[in-house]
Each structure stands twice: as structure tokens, then as C-alpha cells.
Design a protein around this motif. Sequence first.
Motif, PDB file in Angstrom:
ATOM      1  N   TYR A  82       0.820  -1.415  -0.039  1.00 12.05           N
ATOM      2  CA  TYR A  82       0.039   0.047  -0.154  1.00 12.05           C
ATOM      3  C   TYR A  82       0.672   1.403   0.073  1.00 12.05           C
ATOM      4  CZ  TYR A  82      -3.760   3.181   1.165  1.00 12.05           C
ATOM      5  OH  TYR A  82      -4.779   4.206   1.069  1.00 12.05           O
ATOM      6  N   LEU A  85       1.825   2.734  -3.337  1.00 11.17           N
ATOM      7  CA  LEU A  85       0.787   3.219  -4.350  1.00 11.17           C
ATOM      8  C   LEU A  85       0.874   4.671  -4.498  1.00 11.17           C
ATOM      9  CD1 LEU A  85      -2.418   1.260  -3.018  1.00 11.17           C
ATOM     10  CD2 LEU A  85      -0.744   0.455  -4.640  1.00 11.17           C
ATOM     11  N   PRO A  86       1.027   5.183  -5.796  1.00 14.95           N
ATOM     12  CA  PRO A  86       1.313   6.442  -5.993  1.00 14.95           C
ATOM     13  C   PRO A  86       0.168   7.447  -5.674  1.00 14.95           C
ATOM     14  CG  PRO A  86       1.036   5.327  -8.043  1.00 14.95           C
ATOM     15  CD  PRO A  86       1.198   4.391  -7.112  1.00 14.95           C
ATOM     16  N   SER A  87      -1.066   7.071  -5.944  1.00 15.12           N
ATOM     17  CA  SER A  87      -2.222   7.776  -5.472  1.00 15.12           C
ATOM     18  C   SER A  87      -3.361   6.666  -4.974  1.00 15.12           C
ATOM     19  CB  SER A  87      -3.038   8.205  -6.717  1.00 15.12           C
ATOM     20  OG  SER A  87      -1.960   8.888  -7.535  1.00 15.12           O
ATOM     21  N   PRO A  88      -2.924   6.361  -3.580  1.00 14.15           N
ATOM     22  CA  PRO A  88      -3.734   5.206  -2.917  1.00 14.15           C
ATOM     23  C   PRO A  88      -5.266   5.413  -3.121  1.00 14.15           C
ATOM     24  CG  PRO A  88      -2.452   6.734  -1.252  1.00 14.15           C
ATOM     25  CD  PRO A  88      -1.973   7.118  -2.642  1.00 14.15           C
ATOM     26  N   LEU A  89      -5.840   6.758  -2.738  1.00 16.40           N
ATOM     27  CA  LEU A  89      -7.308   6.791  -2.875  1.00 16.40           C
ATOM     28  C   LEU A  89      -7.969   6.436  -3.892  1.00 16.40           C
ATOM     29  CD1 LEU A  89      -7.818  10.102  -0.444  1.00 16.40           C
ATOM     30  CD2 LEU A  89      -7.613   7.645   0.213  1.00 16.40           C
ATOM     31  N   ARG A  90      -7.079   6.643  -5.203  1.00 16.05           N
ATOM     32  CA  ARG A  90      -7.846   6.124  -6.337  1.00 16.05           C
ATOM     33  C   ARG A  90      -7.460   4.667  -6.755  1.00 16.05           C
ATOM     34  NH1 ARG A  90      -5.067   9.682 -10.196  1.00 16.05           N
ATOM     35  NH2 ARG A  90      -4.251  11.022  -8.914  1.00 16.05           N
TER      36      ARG A  90
ATOM     37  N   ARG B   4      -6.133  12.726 -14.012  1.00 16.09           N
ATOM     38  CA  ARG B   4      -5.554  11.232 -13.609  1.00 16.09           C
ATOM     39  C   ARG B   4      -4.198  11.213 -13.738  1.00 16.09           C
ATOM     40  NH1 ARG B   4      -8.028   7.115 -11.509  1.00 16.09           N
ATOM     41  NH2 ARG B   4     -10.232   7.256 -11.838  1.00 16.09           N
ATOM     42  N   LYS B   6      -0.605  11.205 -11.281  1.00 11.95           N
ATOM     43  CA  LYS B   6      -0.192  10.861  -9.742  1.00 11.95           C
ATOM     44  C   LYS B   6      -0.294  11.682  -8.877  1.00 11.95           C
ATOM     45  CE  LYS B   6       3.237   7.130 -11.287  1.00 11.95           C
ATOM     46  NZ  LYS B   6       4.706   6.783 -11.080  1.00 11.95           N
ATOM     47  N   ALA B   7      -0.510  11.421  -7.518  1.00  9.29           N
ATOM     48  CA  ALA B   7      -0.370  12.438  -6.441  1.00  9.29           C
ATOM     49  C   ALA B   7       0.884  12.794  -6.080  1.00  9.29           C
ATOM     50  CB  ALA B   7      -1.155  11.933  -5.222  1.00  9.29           C
ATOM     51  N   ALA B  97      -3.690   6.838   5.009  1.00  9.81           N
ATOM     52  CA  ALA B  97      -4.387   6.081   4.150  1.00  9.81           C
ATOM     53  C   ALA B  97      -4.202   6.939   2.918  1.00  9.81           C
ATOM     54  CB  ALA B  97      -5.720   5.642   4.476  1.00  9.81           C
ATOM     55  N   ARG B 101       3.001   7.779   2.231  1.00  9.17           N
ATOM     56  CA  ARG B 101       4.474   8.011   2.590  1.00  9.17           C
ATOM     57  C   ARG B 101       4.531   8.868   3.651  1.00  9.17           C
ATOM     58  NH1 ARG B 101       6.957   9.258  -3.374  1.00  9.17           N
ATOM     59  NH2 ARG B 101       5.649   7.764  -4.338  1.00  9.17           N
TER      60      ARG B 101
END
Lengths: 321, 258
Positions: A82, A85-90, B4, B6-7, B97, B101
Motif C-alpha cells: 500500500y 501506491l502513487p495515488s492510494p485513494l484512487r 488522472r 499521480k499524487a 491512508a 508515505r
Amino acid sequence: MAVGRTCPKIAAVSLEVMIQATGLTKVYGARTAVDHADFEVRPGVVTGFLGPNGAGKSTTMRLILGLDRPTAGTVTVNGRPYRRLPSPLREVGALLDAKAVHGGRSAYQHLLCLARSNAISRKRVAAVLDEVGLTDVAGNRAGEFSLGMGQRLGIAAALLGDPPILMFDEPGNGLDPEGIVWIRGLMRSLAAEGRTVFVSSHLMAEMAQTAEHLVVIGRGRILAETTVRGFVGANANSHVRVRSPDMIRLAPLLTARGWSVRADEGQAIRVYGVAPETIGDLAYHAGARLHELTVVQPSLEEAFMRLTADSVEYHAHAHPA
Amino acid sequence: MRIRRKARFRDAVASEWTKLWSVRSTFWSLLATVVVTIGLSALLSIAYVVSAARGPSFDPGAYGLAGLNFGVITLGVLGVLVISTEYATGMIRTSLAAVPRRSRLLAAKALVLGLITLVVGEAVSFASFFLSQAIFATKDLDVTLGAPGMLRAVLGGGLYLTLIALLSLGVGAILRHTAGAITAVLGVLFVLPIFGAFLPGGWGRTVQKLLPSNAGGAILATRELPASLAPWTGFTVFAGYTAVVLVIAFVLFARRDA
């Protein structure tokens, strides 16, 4: 019902594994909360995570989300831990507990904070608020919410990133009956859209109504990984409920045939391992009147009780008078 | 059409910015900072001007910035709250969550807190200075920013308050408990110097100079004080303490279960 969902349809039964735990272990001090758990969760169906209170369900979910670090083993989401994950909420939407909210923030601001952290649009915030029915109270402080509204806010947060994987920890907690029906429908429709839905509960009846697959946990160990039907079949037998005013005559005849007979509530008995026709015929020939002859299908609850009989964390002991 | 991509770190910063401004405690602690620092600097200046006492060692610069010491309390509390309320409410689990990171989340918090306290800190430092000097000017006792060390002291006041907030954030992340962290911060900054003053001899004076608030506060002085480190030396020592606390905070934050 679906608001701006873009998740591609996946075949109902898929070989893809979305959540995979391998030897997952978590030890807190002297207590082993999760003990070498191996299980897989697949898309397209609701997978129930069933276990008594204290069995390790919440800990497992925390490990999946990277909130706690496993003592040993690994758990991956869509092939990756987890935390990577680069954008976990997505990718994963999770409802762990509804209290994980700053009570001073409004529902809208709470969701906006989460949305911004994962580059999710404001429009999506409004959409999920609408989906869970909180639009009218979006400006109210979350601290003033009832348990049920808090639960809805948590579900809105889980849906925020339109994720292909959803996890709900005891989602029925605090919801009124209407809310429970709603969340059941929501989970089923999310699964029908091809998403992976992993939902924990200690309520068997709840699971029986929503889940198709089951991961059963007791004392941190995975006890079974199967379908609801297969689980019930393997862990409980059907029986025939018999009620008769002539039980004194009937009962010895049944036991004499070697059938397992047990007392049931309401002056009735349960007979295992025999068809109702056989019992009916036997009673007819013995001249015993029958007031009830019912085939009782085993419940998930029964199967669960049998399987977890010795893995319940806290037993209630009956005290002799 | 939804985005769309990456965060990134800047998304975490945007989130923390929204978080900080969407709770009331931020507004109140910043308002308290403004009122208390400027107000007390002005009050002290008025008290001096109306009293008959005039000492040759009178330092209008230091007098005018005295209120900043109270900003240490309000911004210290803000720094602690930024992280401790997340633990108190359980929000930390939701936050992690969303931004798993750990270093990114804490760095975003530090950046947002640092920026806001820097702006507010400099604003109250300059406002305290100008207001107090305007009061001193009524008796021709005022100094200008051009006076030796004065600009450094005023700018340094804002920097000192920024470091206080960051130090407090670190303590909050380490202790994860609001009351405990505030007590620890105020204890170290205000109570330690009281004990330090009792320490005997040369080593006692050295220790006293090196105590966090004494070292950090040296940047506010415009006259050479024998009981204090040189302004930038003291500031560097305090920045060092802050860095150590933040490093410990980052390491623990990354390692511990949420």
C-alpha cells in the motif's frame, strides 16, 4: 446510483488477485493479533471477512492499508505494498472507523482535504456527498454527526477516489435499518461493477446477505477461505425439526435407528441425517401424531460457531447457581 | 474530465493547507499571536515611556520586541496541535491512508506550518517594532531599522517564531499527545532557563547560554550581552535543536504504527 464511475467492467469471476496476504503476521507485545495469514481477495464479488470480535479483522485491514507494519509476511494491494501506491485513494477506498475524522472540520472540508492529497477534483467531493446522502449537512461539523452520519461520511471518503478496491470494516455499525439495507445494496452494486469489495463483520446474518466469498478468521488465524455456500455445507448439517404430542413413543424409535436426536426449543427435537419422509412414515406406523415436520437448512451462524468454537477470544462462562 | 495524474508532494501540501485552515484552532492561535505579541510589545513600551526611570542601558529595540516571547506560546501550541489533534481524533489513520508515505505527510505539514508562521511571525515582529518605536518616539527614545543589528533582530524575531512552531511540530509528532507535547515545549522553553539560572560557575553560565530559548532568543538582542551567545551563533544552536527534534520525529513517524 453510480456517480461518475469510470471503472471498467470486469468479468464477474476473475482470476486476478487484488489483495494478497502471504504469511501476514502482527505481534503486539505478547499478543499475536494476526498469525501467518494467507488469503486472496478477488474482484467482482463481495468477499466477507468474518470473525469474532478480537479475531484480528481490524488489524489485518490496518496492515493492508500500511497503517501498521507487519511483524512478518507481506500484504499487497494490486501487486504492490500500500505504501508504494502513487495515488492510494484512487486505488483503494477504505472505511476503517467512522471516528477517524477531525470533529471540528465540516464534512465537505474533510473530504476536500482527502481529495486534494490525491489530486481528486472538488466535483467528485460533491458527487460522493450526494451519493451517501450528506449533501444537506455537508457544511456541518463532523463532530456533530450521529454515528450513522459519521459512517456515511466514512463511506463517502472511501468512494472519493472511485477506487477499484474497497474495504469496509464493520460498515453496519451505527447505521439504522434503512442504512444497513442501503450499504448492502451499495456493496453489491460496487462488486457488480467489477470492483473488489472486502468487508469485515462479526455478524453472520449480515455476511450471509451480502457476501459470496468468505475469509474466516479466528484468533488471528485464517480458518477458511471459501464461498458462503461451501462454508455452510462443510461446517454445518441440515436437520429435521419434529414436534409431536406423542414424543415419548416417537423418540425411542428414532434413537433406536441410530439417528442423532437432540432437544430443540418449543418441546421439539432435532433429528440429524435423515429425510423428513422417513420420519413421517415411521411416525405414521407407530401411531404418533406429528404437529411439525420441518427441514431446517443450516445457517452461516451455525457453521461459523462450529468452526470458531475454540477460537473466540473472550468466552462467557456460565456460573453454576 | 477528472485529473488522472499521480499524487505528488504538492498535493499533500495543498491538502495540509486545507486541513490547517478548516479548523478553528488555527485562526484562534494566529489571532492570539497577533494580539498578544503586538499588544504586549506596545504595552511594555507605554509603561516605559510613562515611567520616570531612565537607565543608560535602555535598549529600545529589545523592549519593542519583548512581546514576541508570548508568541512563542501561541505558535508553539499551534505547532503541536497541527499533528497532535490528528492523533487525538483518529484523523491520522485517514491521513495516512491518503498519504501513506510518512515522510511526505510530515514534510507537507512542516512546510505549510513553516510558511504560515514565517509570514505571521515576520508580520508581528515588524508590527511590534514599528508600534513600539512610534511610542518611544514621543520621548525621542526610538531607534530605526537602520540602527546596528536592528533589522537582524526584527527579521530574526520572525525566524525564531517559525523555528518554535517547527520544533513544537516535532515534539507533537514524537509524543502524539496534545497536553503532553505542549507541556514539554513550554517546559523546555520557559522552565529550563529558570533552573539554568541557578547553575553555578563558568560551566553553569555556558549551559545557561546554550538552553534552547536563551540560544534562540539571542537573535532579538541589539546590544552585546555577556550572558548570551552572539545573535547568529545562538540562532544556529537553536536551529540545530529544532533539526535534531525534527529528525527524531521523522524517523519515529516513519517507523511507528499509526
